[in-house]
Every structure is written in C-alpha cells, then in structure tokens.
Design a protein around this motif. Structure first.
Motif, PDB file in Angstrom:
ATOM      1  N   THR A  14       0.347   0.327 -14.959  1.00  0.00           N
ATOM      2  CA  THR A  14       0.543   1.770 -15.084  1.00  0.00           C
ATOM      3  C   THR A  14      -0.786   2.478 -15.292  1.00  0.00           C
ATOM      4  O   THR A  14      -1.031   3.551 -14.722  1.00  0.00           O
ATOM      5  N   ALA A  15      -1.664   1.895 -16.078  1.00  0.00           N
ATOM      6  CA  ALA A  15      -2.980   2.498 -16.297  1.00  0.00           C
ATOM      7  C   ALA A  15      -3.788   2.530 -15.006  1.00  0.00           C
ATOM      8  O   ALA A  15      -4.439   3.539 -14.696  1.00  0.00           O
ATOM      9  N   TYR A  16      -3.782   1.446 -14.252  1.00  0.00           N
ATOM     10  CA  TYR A  16      -4.489   1.416 -12.965  1.00  0.00           C
ATOM     11  C   TYR A  16      -3.958   2.506 -12.035  1.00  0.00           C
ATOM     12  O   TYR A  16      -4.745   3.216 -11.370  1.00  0.00           O
ATOM     13  N   LEU A  17      -2.632   2.637 -11.958  1.00  0.00           N
ATOM     14  CA  LEU A  17      -2.040   3.650 -11.080  1.00  0.00           C
ATOM     15  C   LEU A  17      -2.381   5.065 -11.557  1.00  0.00           C
ATOM     16  O   LEU A  17      -2.646   5.961 -10.735  1.00  0.00           O
ATOM     17  N   ALA A  18      -2.386   5.265 -12.861  1.00  0.00           N
ATOM     18  CA  ALA A  18      -2.701   6.591 -13.391  1.00  0.00           C
ATOM     19  C   ALA A  18      -4.138   6.988 -13.072  1.00  0.00           C
ATOM     20  O   ALA A  18      -4.417   8.143 -12.719  1.00  0.00           O
ATOM     21  N   VAL A  19      -5.051   6.041 -13.177  1.00  0.00           N
ATOM     22  CA  VAL A  19      -6.453   6.323 -12.830  1.00  0.00           C
ATOM     23  C   VAL A  19      -6.575   6.609 -11.338  1.00  0.00           C
ATOM     24  O   VAL A  19      -7.308   7.515 -10.922  1.00  0.00           O
ATOM     25  N   GLU A  69       0.831  -1.206   0.000  1.00  0.00           N
ATOM     26  CA  GLU A  69       0.000   0.000   0.000  1.00  0.00           C
ATOM     27  C   GLU A  69       0.864   1.255   0.000  1.00  0.00           C
ATOM     28  O   GLU A  69       0.529   2.253  -0.648  1.00  0.00           O
ATOM     29  N   HIS A  70       1.986   1.203   0.693  1.00  0.00           N
ATOM     30  CA  HIS A  70       2.917   2.331   0.676  1.00  0.00           C
ATOM     31  C   HIS A  70       3.453   2.565  -0.731  1.00  0.00           C
ATOM     32  O   HIS A  70       3.563   3.714  -1.179  1.00  0.00           O
ATOM     33  N   ARG A  71       3.805   1.487  -1.424  1.00  0.00           N
ATOM     34  CA  ARG A  71       4.302   1.613  -2.800  1.00  0.00           C
ATOM     35  C   ARG A  71       3.229   2.194  -3.710  1.00  0.00           C
ATOM     36  O   ARG A  71       3.504   3.041  -4.554  1.00  0.00           O
ATOM     37  N   ARG A  72       2.025   1.716  -3.549  1.00  0.00           N
ATOM     38  CA  ARG A  72       0.925   2.240  -4.367  1.00  0.00           C
ATOM     39  C   ARG A  72       0.772   3.742  -4.155  1.00  0.00           C
ATOM     40  O   ARG A  72       0.677   4.504  -5.130  1.00  0.00           O
ATOM     41  N   ASP A  73       0.768   4.174  -2.922  1.00  0.00           N
ATOM     42  CA  ASP A  73       0.638   5.599  -2.632  1.00  0.00           C
ATOM     43  C   ASP A  73       1.812   6.389  -3.210  1.00  0.00           C
ATOM     44  O   ASP A  73       1.631   7.491  -3.752  1.00  0.00           O
ATOM     45  N   HIS A  74       3.013   5.824  -3.078  1.00  0.00           N
ATOM     46  CA  HIS A  74       4.220   6.502  -3.569  1.00  0.00           C
ATOM     47  C   HIS A  74       4.158   6.700  -5.089  1.00  0.00           C
ATOM     48  O   HIS A  74       4.485   7.784  -5.601  1.00  0.00           O
ATOM     49  N   LEU A  75       3.722   5.675  -5.805  1.00  0.00           N
ATOM     50  CA  LEU A  75       3.712   5.756  -7.267  1.00  0.00           C
ATOM     51  C   LEU A  75       2.582   6.652  -7.771  1.00  0.00           C
ATOM     52  O   LEU A  75       2.766   7.386  -8.748  1.00  0.00           O
ATOM     53  N   THR A  76       1.437   6.614  -7.131  1.00  0.00           N
ATOM     54  CA  THR A  76       0.362   7.506  -7.567  1.00  0.00           C
ATOM     55  C   THR A  76       0.718   8.963  -7.275  1.00  0.00           C
ATOM     56  O   THR A  76       0.419   9.853  -8.083  1.00  0.00           O
ATOM     57  N   GLU A  77       1.371   9.215  -6.162  1.00  0.00           N
ATOM     58  CA  GLU A  77       1.819  10.575  -5.861  1.00  0.00           C
ATOM     59  C   GLU A  77       2.861  11.030  -6.877  1.00  0.00           C
ATOM     60  O   GLU A  77       2.863  12.197  -7.300  1.00  0.00           O
ATOM     61  N   PHE A  78       3.741  10.127  -7.280  1.00  0.00           N
ATOM     62  CA  PHE A  78       4.734  10.452  -8.313  1.00  0.00           C
ATOM     63  C   PHE A  78       4.052  10.894  -9.602  1.00  0.00           C
ATOM     64  O   PHE A  78       4.446  11.895 -10.213  1.00  0.00           O
ATOM     65  N   ILE A  79       3.024  10.165 -10.024  1.00  0.00           N
ATOM     66  CA  ILE A  79       2.323  10.532 -11.260  1.00  0.00           C
ATOM     67  C   ILE A  79       1.690  11.906 -11.123  1.00  0.00           C
ATOM     68  O   ILE A  79       1.798  12.762 -12.017  1.00  0.00           O
ATOM     69  N   ARG A  80       1.028  12.163  -9.990  1.00  0.00           N
ATOM     70  CA  ARG A  80       0.418  13.480  -9.783  1.00  0.00           C
ATOM     71  C   ARG A  80       1.464  14.591  -9.818  1.00  0.00           C
ATOM     72  O   ARG A  80       1.256  15.649 -10.432  1.00  0.00           O
ATOM     73  N   GLU A  81       2.591  14.350  -9.176  1.00  0.00           N
ATOM     74  CA  GLU A  81       3.646  15.370  -9.136  1.00  0.00           C
ATOM     75  C   GLU A  81       4.181  15.675 -10.532  1.00  0.00           C
ATOM     76  O   GLU A  81       4.444  16.836 -10.867  1.00  0.00           O
ATOM     77  N   GLN A  82       4.362  14.622 -11.340  1.00  0.00           N
ATOM     78  CA  GLN A  82       4.883  14.824 -12.686  1.00  0.00           C
ATOM     79  C   GLN A  82       3.910  15.632 -13.546  1.00  0.00           C
ATOM     80  O   GLN A  82       4.309  16.536 -14.282  1.00  0.00           O
ATOM     81  N   VAL A  83       2.640  15.318 -13.447  1.00  0.00           N
ATOM     82  CA  VAL A  83       1.638  16.039 -14.235  1.00  0.00           C
ATOM     83  C   VAL A  83       1.520  17.484 -13.756  1.00  0.00           C
ATOM     84  O   VAL A  83       1.480  18.423 -14.561  1.00  0.00           O
ATOM     85  N   ASP A  84       1.500  17.675 -12.446  1.00  0.00           N
ATOM     86  CA  ASP A  84       1.395  19.034 -11.901  1.00  0.00           C
ATOM     87  C   ASP A  84       2.608  19.881 -12.269  1.00  0.00           C
ATOM     88  O   ASP A  84       2.474  21.061 -12.627  1.00  0.00           O
TER      89      ASP A  84
END
Length: 266
Positions: free
Chosen positions: A49-54, A14-29
C-alpha cells in the motif's frame, strides 16, 4: 493439495497497478485532502500500500506511522522503518502501549483478556492514524486485502477503520505478486503474515489454514459458483475446511457493513 492459480499475467499486473494508483488519487482528490497517512507494520500489505501510495501521490504526500507495542517484534518494526526509508516518506514512531496502559487503568477488569486487549491495540493504532491524518488534513489508507475482509480477519473499528482500502480487491496471493512487480524486496514480500495483536501470533495459525488454501476456497466457493462438496473435490480439501471458511464469512458479515439501524416507521 491443489490450489487455484490466482496470479495475474504480466500485462494484467501493470493494469492493476495503474488501477490502484488511480483509485488512491481519486480518493484523495475527492476529499480535497493534502495526502495520506498509513500505518506501517513491516508486513506485505502495508508495504505494498505504501509503494502504491508513493506511485500515486509522490513521497512528499505520504506519511507513515510505525506503531510498536509490547507484542511487536523488533524485526517487523525495523522492516516498517526500512520501508519508509526506502520510499523516502516522512514517518513517525509512536508507542501504542502507554495508551493501552491508560485504558487498562481505567478498566482493569480487561487485564489478561488477550482478545480484548489485542483488539484494543488495533483500535488504538486506528485512533493514532486519524489523529495524525486530521491534524495534517490527510486521508487514512487501509491496508486490508480481499482475503482478510472475506473472513473478518481484522478488528472492527481498528484496522478496518480507514477512509479507503486500496488493495481491498486483491487476494493475498495477488498482494504478494503485485508487491514483487512494483519492486518490494523478496524478503518482505515473502514474510509470514501477522496482525501482532498478541505475542507470537500469525494469521495462518489463528485461521487454521494457509493463505493459498483460503484464497482458493474464497475464489471457488464464496466468490465463485461451486458448492461446498464441489469445492472440496476440486481443491482436494476436507468439506469441513470449506465449511469453516463459509462460517467465517457468514459470521463476519457485520464487519463489512455499516452499523445497522431500525427501518423507519411509516
């Protein structure tokens, strides 16, 4: 044959999931982008990757591209569309082969060169990703993992031509585990990996070993402290197999670096 257990604990997942989704948000922002584009192959890497992006951005901010060619299997292309439909993201199906045909018409000498044409397919996919991303003011998400990057198992300026790699710090075994954790159906999580650069290609056949062996050698020898001999003993593999991975790692270093330029003169 012993392999390392590279799986995460449930808490770490769950920590990894949160870390990777936050990474995607940071990159887009950071880019001020409107969302993301990614190629959907029907394989586990692009699916995760698609699941994490959503998760990170919402389905409305993720655009999938299904990019079939003459060497793509119907099953994989069907799975790619299935992923988009399950996640309720917008997607387009764009044929790659007409572009390949145009390239070969311009340079017929490459006709029949399996590697050159296969890599061209990957590069065309990259061009199409950026065509859509530029038009929609989005970032291109890569789908490469840590195992592939370490041994150069990607096309330079093809599937490696992206804005970021959200799962680029995960070994293949960890990709599968995290995919199951976020709800990817088992039949997709367990699929045989293929880059589909030419007909009947599989990653493991081309590399000459399964991902469990590759991951274990990478974690023990390339990313870890053990020598070739110690790794061979620890994993009960031939030293030649460890040497092969070392050779792939060293030979593909140029793929993991920006193009070189001469040092400035004084």
């Amino acid at each position: 044959m012993p392999t390392l257990d590279l799986r995460f604990s449930e808490e770490e997942l769950e920590h990894r999931r949160d870390h990777l989704t936050e990474f995607i948000r940071e990159q887009v922002d950071a880019a001020g982008a409107e969302g993301t584009v990614l190629g959907l192959s029907g394989g586990i890497d692009s699916t995760l990757t698609a699941y994490l992006a959503v998760d990170a951005l919402g389905a409305e901010n993720v655009h999938g591209l299904v990019l079939p060619s003459t060497v793509s299997s119907d099953e994989n292309m069907s799975d790619a569309e299935r992923v988009a439909q399950m996640l309720e993201i917008s997607y387009d199906v764009i044929e790659v082969e007409p572009v390949i045909d145009a390239l070969l018409a311009a340079y017929p000498e490459a006709e029949g060169d399996r590697v050159a044409v296969g890599n061209a397919r990957a590069r065309v996919r990259g061009v199409l990703n950026y065509l859509v991303a530029n038009h929609e003011d989005r970032l291109v998400l890569g789908t490469g993992n840590r195992s592939e990057a370490a041994v150069g198992y990607f096309t330079k300026y093809g599937d490696g031509a992206v804005d970021c790699h959200p799962i680029g710090n995960l070994y293949k075994a960890q990709v599968r585990q995290l995919a199951r954790h976020v709800g990817v159906p088992e039949e997709l999580a367990a699929k045989t990996p293929t880059a589909e650069l030419w007909a009947d290609q599989t990653d493991e056949d081309e590399m000459g070993m399964d991902y469990e062996t590759l991951d274990s050698i990478l974690a023990t020898h390339i990313d870890g402290p053990l020598s070739v001999a110690a790794t061979a003993r620890e994993l009960e593999v031939d030293a030649a197999t460890v040497d092969k991975v070392r050779g792939m790692y060293e030979g593909s270093e140029h793929k993991r670096r920006v193009p070189p330029a001469p040092e400035p003169l004084d």
